[in-house]
Design a protein around this motif. Structure first.
Motif, mmCIF file in Angstrom:
data_model
loop_
_atom_site.group_PDB
_atom_site.id
_atom_site.type_symbol
_atom_site.label_atom_id
_atom_site.label_comp_id
_atom_site.label_asym_id
_atom_site.label_seq_id
_atom_site.Cartn_x
_atom_site.Cartn_y
_atom_site.Cartn_z
ATOM 1 N N SER A 69 21.303 -20.512 127.784
ATOM 2 C CA SER A 69 20.315 -19.441 127.876
ATOM 3 C C SER A 69 19.446 -19.646 129.111
ATOM 4 C CB SER A 69 19.452 -19.503 126.607
ATOM 5 O OG SER A 69 18.503 -18.500 126.623
ATOM 6 N N LYS A 97 14.814 -24.330 139.021
ATOM 7 C CA LYS A 97 14.517 -23.367 140.103
ATOM 8 C C LYS A 97 15.754 -23.126 140.973
ATOM 9 C CE LYS A 97 11.160 -25.900 141.794
ATOM 10 N NZ LYS A 97 11.163 -27.002 140.816
ATOM 11 N N PHE A 99 18.902 -23.850 140.501
ATOM 12 C CA PHE A 99 20.023 -23.292 139.750
ATOM 13 C C PHE A 99 19.802 -21.791 139.541
ATOM 14 C CE2 PHE A 99 22.452 -22.453 135.832
ATOM 15 C CZ PHE A 99 23.681 -22.978 136.205
ATOM 16 N N ASP A 486 20.100 -33.406 141.842
ATOM 17 C CA ASP A 486 20.076 -33.353 140.380
ATOM 18 C C ASP A 486 21.248 -34.130 139.784
ATOM 19 O OD1 ASP A 486 19.108 -31.968 137.847
ATOM 20 O OD2 ASP A 486 21.206 -31.371 137.881
#
Ligand SMILES: Nc1ncnc2c1ncn2[C@@H]1O[C@H](COP(=O)(O)OP(=O)(O)OP(=O)(O)O)[C@@H](O)[C@H]1O
Length: 560
Positions: A69, A97, A99, A486
């Protein structure tokens, strides 16, 4: 299935006659490019609800099964990007952010140049739609990797990755010899690039792509690329001198923006109080740390942004007002625990002011006299074997410039506390290769970080499982190549040489550097540890940083 990009488009080479008038947008160009296998979940808000086209939303679900989601911030972002708004995006490190930005840009309609000599539409040629500027190559490749997975999740006839996204970074001259011809022959929907590489490519071939005709320009980690100085009401001579230097010698990102937005700046200067036509391209700034001086640069000094900017921060969206300029928005993640180790010849102790529930006073947590065999009795014996293979004659013959006490502290905590993956950050001017060599000599499974290499980073981009591994790994990198990176399974960040990271005349920069280094853990609600290892001299610097950020150092009892 409809062909993604008809090959006839590529036959036209008519760049010189392209004008803003003969650019048109066709949403169909990207509409059909992703076809995925899984239907979106109905129980939670889906990416489709957030405004992604159905096929793209399905591909995201297939490519990232754990991402079910969108966050509220991402939903707001996707909607505003579609509407062509200028955006300031600021939230904690690891809040999604970058992504979200990638999804929003994939969702944009593809820019197409129309050959004005062609009357039947056969002269259409896909053009670069979005330029994403990033501070270093690893972040560029991370984003490309995300896009690659989404493209691969297309069930039938997926488009080529190069038609959707390309990376342009300086690696020798490859950006000129390989990157430039590729962009010319097959302009991607999204170009992810460092500002310097764009400058050099456009210098080589000014018609490679047209900056002012882009649909969107994103500056991810904007505060790292646009250097600014703290605002100072009563600047002294030295401050004025530095401001002057910045203006005289602007970095590549500043130069690029001047080039793209000169018309907008003129317009905003004349029409400060009125709403007016929007001057392309849409401009998006993103970072966890956007200081007043940076806002001042975009709104007042350069006037690239006007009052219609949308500010998206922690699910909050509001129109930009003057009062925003008066505040510094900072975001440091609450899921991170901060530790400081002071390493000397004799032992390694916690920072005297560090707290725990049980112990309040520093005691050696590791005595070298009692434990001088720790490296050889390390559980990582199999690593020691491979050390021989990587041993460099060059390094074995020269004394290390790195403080071995600090490295030993890292090695000791790594061996006892790291379950799967840790990161060691050294100052920008440090040698990653030397640090890796020294650590491997100590029995640590260390490798230099490189997101293009499977073992050195690529395989960790999507690995979220931080379970205990037989052979935990320490990736080593410099502070200049870690912004935005990340690794979901990362549990520890070690910071070495913190003194060198202190910007003497720019205190906010020092704080922001610490925030971003810490922000490699504690991402998306996961806990993580940051361990700064200093010698006696480095204590006051890190204490001041923690105090300013209102962070309390916690004792690390892993070795006790
Ligand atoms: N909606 C989501 N649900 C679950 N995980 C997500 C979602 N969006 C992003 N993530 C994950 O969160 C992590 C952090 O994402 P990202 O790198 O975009 O954060 P960021 O805010 O840009 O961080 P930084 O400020 O450090 O650059 C990634 O692993 C990403 O896959």
């Amino acid at each position: 299935m409809k062909s993604f990009l008809p090959t006839s488009i590529f036959r036209k080479r008519n760049w010189t006659r392209l004008t803003l008038q003969n650019i048109r947008l066709i949403s169909q160009a990207t509409e059909g490019y992703i076809q995925a296998r899984l239907p979106p979940s109905k129980s939670v808000p889906s990416f489709e609800d957030a405004g992604l086209r159905p096929l793209l939303a399905q591909a995201v679900n297939t490519a990232f099964p754990n991402i079910v989601s969108p966050t509220e911030l991402q939903s707001t972002l996707i909607r505003n990007v579609s509407e062509g708004k200028d955006i300031i995006l600021q939230d904690e490190t690891g809040s999604g952010k970058s992504f979200g930005l990638i999804l929003a840009l994939l969702n944009k309609p593809r820019m197409v140049f129309t050959d004005d000599m062609s009357t039947d539409g056969t002269g259409d040629r896909p053009a670069l739609t979005s330029l994403v500027l990033v501070p270093h190559r690893d972040l560029a490749f991370q984003m490309l990797h995300w896009i690659d997975l989404i493209v691969q999740a297309s069930a039938d006839n997926p488009p080529s990755l190069t038609s959707i996204a390309q990376v342009l970074v300086r690696e020798g001259r490859r950006h000129i010899t390989e990157g430039l011809p590729l962009i010319r022959n097959e302009p991607p929907h999204i170009l992810i690039a460092t500002p310097a590489s764009v400058m050099e490519v456009l210098k080589q071939d000014p018609s490679a792509f047209h900056l002012k005709e882009l649909s969107t320009v994103v500056l991810d980690e904007v505060d790292y690329m646009i250097e600014t100085l703290p605002l100072n009401n009563k600047p002294n001579k030295e401050h004025l001198q530095r401001m002057n230097n910045l203006r005289k010698h602007p970095g590549p990102a500043r130069v690029l923006l001047d080039d793209i937005y000169e018309n907008r700046a003129k317009f905003n200067a004349k029409n400060r109080e009125v709403d007016g036509p929007h001057h392309s391209p849409q401009l998006i700034l993103s970072s966890a740390t956007i200081r007043r001086q940076l806002k001042h640069y975009f709104f007042s000094e350069k006037q690239f942004l006007g009052k219609e900017v949308v500010k998206i921060r922690r699910s909050v969206m509001r129109l930009h007002g003057q009062d925003e300029l008066a505040t510094d928005d900072l975001a440091i993640h609450s899921m991170i625990s901060h530790h400081v180790l002071v390493a000397s010849e004799a032992d390694i102790v916690n920072l005297p002011s560090a707290v725990t529930a049980e112990e309040k006073h520093p005691a050696p947590i590791y005595s070298k006299e009692a434990n001088n065999e720790f490296a050889s009795s390390s559980p990582l014996d199999q690593i020691a074997d491979s050390t021989a293979a990587s041993r460099s004659v060059e390094f074995s013959m020269t004394p290390s410039p790195l403080n071995q006490n600090l490295l030993e502290a890292v090695a000791a905590v790594f061996a006892l506390d790291v379950p799967s993956l840790a990161l060691l950050v050294i100052p920008s001017n440090g040698s990653v290769r030397r640090a890796v060599y020294d650590l491997r000599e100590m029995g640590v499974n260390a490798l230099g970080m490189d997101l293009l290499d499977k073992d050195r980073g690529r395989s960790y981009l999507l690995q979220s499982d931080g379970e205990q591994k037989a052979n935990p790994r320490l990736l080593v990198c410099t502070s200049s190549s870690i912004r935005g990176v990340d690794f979901p399974s990362l549990s520890h960040v070690f910071i070495l040489g913190f003194e060198a990271l202190i910007a003497k005349d720019n205190w906010t920069l020092t704080l922001d550097t610490y925030i971003h280094l810490c922000g490699r853990v504690g991402r998306f609600k996961k806990p993580g540890k940051v361990i700064t290892v200093v010698n006696e001299k480095g204590v006051s610097g890190i204490e001041k940083v923690l105090h300013t950020l209102d962070v309390i150092a916690v004792r690390l009892d892993a070795l006790g």
